[in-house]
Design an enzyme around this catalytic site. Structure first.
Site, PDB file in Angstrom:
ATOM      1  N   GLU A 108       0.847  -1.198   0.000  1.00 22.73           N
ATOM      2  CA  GLU A 108       0.000   0.000   0.000  1.00 22.73           C
ATOM      3  C   GLU A 108       0.882   1.246   0.000  1.00 22.73           C
ATOM      4  O   GLU A 108       1.894   1.294   0.698  1.00 22.73           O
ATOM      5  CB  GLU A 108      -0.863  -0.051   1.272  1.00 22.73           C
ATOM      6  CG  GLU A 108      -1.958   0.969   1.338  1.00 22.73           C
ATOM      7  CD  GLU A 108      -2.831   0.783   2.598  1.00 22.73           C
ATOM      8  OE1 GLU A 108      -3.233  -0.358   2.914  1.00 22.73           O
ATOM      9  OE2 GLU A 108      -3.081   1.801   3.256  1.00 22.73           O
ATOM     10  N   ASP A 110       0.346   5.275   0.651  1.00 24.70           N
ATOM     11  CA  ASP A 110      -0.697   6.160   1.196  1.00 24.70           C
ATOM     12  C   ASP A 110      -0.331   7.625   1.224  1.00 24.70           C
ATOM     13  O   ASP A 110       0.758   7.981   1.694  1.00 24.70           O
ATOM     14  CB  ASP A 110      -0.937   5.847   2.689  1.00 24.70           C
ATOM     15  CG  ASP A 110      -1.523   4.499   2.931  1.00 24.70           C
ATOM     16  OD1 ASP A 110      -2.368   4.083   2.149  1.00 24.70           O
ATOM     17  OD2 ASP A 110      -1.113   3.867   3.926  1.00 24.70           O
ATOM     18  N   GLU A 112      -2.285  10.486   3.368  1.00 20.65           N
ATOM     19  CA  GLU A 112      -3.399  10.741   4.290  1.00 20.65           C
ATOM     20  C   GLU A 112      -3.352  12.201   4.704  1.00 20.65           C
ATOM     21  O   GLU A 112      -2.319  12.671   5.193  1.00 20.65           O
ATOM     22  CB  GLU A 112      -3.306   9.832   5.517  1.00 20.65           C
ATOM     23  CG  GLU A 112      -3.642   8.392   5.180  1.00 20.65           C
ATOM     24  CD  GLU A 112      -3.565   7.469   6.383  1.00 20.65           C
ATOM     25  OE1 GLU A 112      -4.521   6.719   6.614  1.00 20.65           O
ATOM     26  OE2 GLU A 112      -2.537   7.514   7.087  1.00 20.65           O
TER      27      GLU A 112
END
Ligand SMILES: *[C@@H]1O[C@H](CO)[C@@H](O)[C@H](O)[C@H]1NC(C)=O
Length: 304
Positions: A108, A110, A112
């Site tokens: 993953e 990311d 955020e």
């Protein structure tokens, strides 16, 4: 740009600038697609607002957040989305833009975006999960207010590195160090996702500031969806993935070119600038959490 003043070099520099502009325009040929050509809502369909053909909004209220996902999975390439984050009071909310594979040993990448009270800056957290393990957080503040305008956020994934960038300025580079025995995500196809949700147990000022629901709905806006990557059919066999998405004699993928994704001198300087002026947390230097720095950190730091 200040270096343009250097007189003996000026002609060469103007030429170089021109070249780079021309090159980046070639790179921009992959033009933005409409949301529903590439994506679909993954939850809370009723929390989507479509504004014309161009802009998609997702809202978070007391009942629900919302999320979307790509229709296909991809291996390598570049994914870009323009986002305008929640205006005003966004404390407690998180907007995420990420790529992820499936399963217990998933990978993953990311972005955020952690909201804040009115007037206080958003934080951007990046993280990578490799074979199911994350704990690679970095956090920074942006050099602009991300709630006032759309800005582009990209994940660039090649067999040699993963680069996160903001308006084409690299904010993080994660290199392939497999030759040192450090795993690198390059064998699982990934989907592209975004969501907004309530995370007031941790997001804002360490969880001290809670979501103020009297300010709901919290709205994130999107446009300019671009995916330039190796697209895989839904039911592709593992053996076929590598064959389809690596270059061969018949086809060359740009991300397999020796310099693809590698930072230019200018971009390396930009990354150093971001790290020096905007990054306020790096797992690599968190000795309380990692008394022995993760192996990859040692190698990453030697590079800069
Ligand atoms: C919110 O603002 C405070 C005060 O400026 C800052 O310390 C913090 O990093 C900001 N971001 C988050 C997500 O709390």
């Amino acid at each position: 740009m200040a270096s343009l003043n250097l007189i003996p070099m000026s002609k060469l520099r103007v030429f170089l600038v021109f070249c780079c502009l021309a090159l980046s325009m070639v790179g921009m040929v992959s033009s933005a697609s409409k949301f529903d050509e590439l994506f679909q809502p993954s939850w809370a369909n009723d929390h989507f607002i479509y504004e014309g053909d161009e802009v998609l909004k997702m809202k978070l209220d007391y009942n629900s957040g919302a999320g979307f996902q790509s229709k296909s999975k991809y291996m390598f390439g570049k994914v870009t989305v323009q986002i305008k984050l929640v205006e005003g009071d966004s404390a407690g909310t998180v907007t995420a833009f990420y790529m992820s594979s499936d399963g217990p040993t998933h990978n993953e990448f990311d972005f955020e975006f952690l909201g804040n009270t009115t007037g206080e800056p958003y934080s951007v957290q990046t993280n990578l999960y490799i074979n199911g393990v994350g704990n690679r957080e970095q956090r920074l503040n942006l050099w602009f207010d991300p709630t006032k305008d759309f800005h582009s956020y990209s994940i660039h994934w090649s067999p040699r590195q993963v680069i996160f960038s903001v308006d084409e300025t690299p904010i993080r580079e994660h290199s392939n160090l497999e030759h040192r025995g450090i795993p690198f995500p390059k064998d699982q196809p990934m989907g592209v996702y975004s969501s907004i949700w309530n995370a007031d147990d941790w997001a804002t000022q360490g969880g001290r500031v809670k979501t103020d629901w009297s300010h709901a709905p919290f709205v994130t806006s999107y446009r300019g969806f671009e995916i330039d990557a190796c697209e895989l059919p839904a039911s592709v066999a593992v053996a076929d993935i590598a064959r389809k998405c690596s270059s061969s004699n018949e086809k060359r993928y740009w991300w397999d070119e020796p310099t693809a994704g590698e930072l230019s001198v200018h971009q390396s300087h930009q990354l150093i600038w971001v790290r020096a002026n905007h990054m306020f947390y790096d797992y690599c230097t968190d000795t309380a959490r990692f008394p022995v720095a993760p192996l990859e950190c040692e190698h990453h730091q030697h590079r800069h």
